[in-house]
Design a protein around this motif. Structure first.
Motif: not given
Length: 279
Positions: A164, A174, A177-178, A181, A212-213, A216, A218, A223
């Motif tokens: 990954t 990224d 997004t991390k 999350r 985020v989109k 991922t 989405q 989420h």
């Protein structure tokens, strides 16, 4: 493995042809019921085929492969054929703190197919752990076992990270997004709106959603909703709380809205989900 878990580390290698019946007095039979462990669990599949359900998602494992299961994840084995597997369980206290931090960031993960050379390396490391575990009379058994098992965990972790994106190579999308999350995991029961997460991260709602989109596929709302519904599924399965009580625990005073959300995300009502998964 339960015999050794008092010390916070357990490892074993087992082989079986098929899963035993649910009512059979065998530790393997217990894995057929949905459950959680209070440990970080790793399974190295050497032979056979395993079908496993993790957080209500179905996966198939073929040799050689590995799976990491976090303490928060609900899972069960649904089918297995001609299996040989090495299983390792470790508590937070026995894991190297650096490895623990990385493992927290891996969730959720899927079974990972191993290249032959990687599978051979992990098998050698697991064999050392198993040999140390057998040395019951060794004065330093626990310390040696802890070091050996942490080495195995590091190899598994490195394999996941290699296949990954590592943190050093993450794009800005990224990284954001991390961070989202991480915030979602901490606040999903109290924070439901994308704008609130954007505010926590000092971003505009539109930019957070774009990140985020892109990362991922989405939206932020997707989420948020799926994390809430995953927790609802776990409570429906493991508790006897009413749907209304579960809705309140997850921060929904508007019970009809929560019911509609559950049906929208899962395609069935909360009561139907409970009845289906408890049969």
């Amino acid at each position: 493995m339960t015999d050794d878990l008092d010390a916070g580390i357990a490892i074993e290698k087992i082989s079986f042809r098929h899963l035993p019946p649910l009512d059979y007095a065998n530790p393997v039979a217990e894995d057929r019921q949905s459950h959680r462990h209070n440990t970080h669990t790793f399974h190295l599949l050497e032979k056979g085929t395993v079908h496993i359900e993790i957080d209500f998602q179905q996966y198939q494992m073929e040799p050689s492969s590995v799976i990491y299961i976090h303490p928060d994840q609900v899972h069960r084995t649904t089918a297995a054929d001609q299996v040989t597997v090495v299983s390792l369980a470790m508590t937070n206290e026995n894991l190297n703190p650096e490895y623990l931090k990385w493992l927290e960031e891996l969730v959720p993960v899927k079974p990972l197919a191993l290249a032959p050379e990687t599978a051979a390396l992990l098998a050698e490391a697991a064999a050392l752990c198993l040999k140390v575990a057998e040395r019951k009379a060794d004065r330093f058994r626990h310390s040696i076992l802890k070091d050996a098992c942490n080495a195995l965990v590091a190899l598994i972790l490195s394999t996941y990270l290699t296949q990954t994106k590592s943190t050093g190579k993450l794009s800005r999308f990224d990284l954001i997004t991390k961070a989202f999350r991480e915030q979602l995991e901490r606040h999903f029961t109290t924070t439901k709106r994308p704008a609130e997460y954007a505010q926590r991260l000092n971003l505009s709602t539109a930019y957070l959603n774009e990140c985020v989109k892109t990362a991922t596929g989405q939206s932020v709302s997707h989420h948020i909703q799926h994390r809430i519904i995953l927790e609802a599924k776990q409570l429906l399965y493991h508790s006897d709380q009413s749907v209304k009580e579960i809705a309140a625990e997850l921060g929904y005073d508007d019970y009809p809205y929560f019911s509609r959300l559950f049906t929208k995300v899962t395609g069935m009502t909360a009561l139907s989900f409970r009845m289906k998964n408890r049969d």
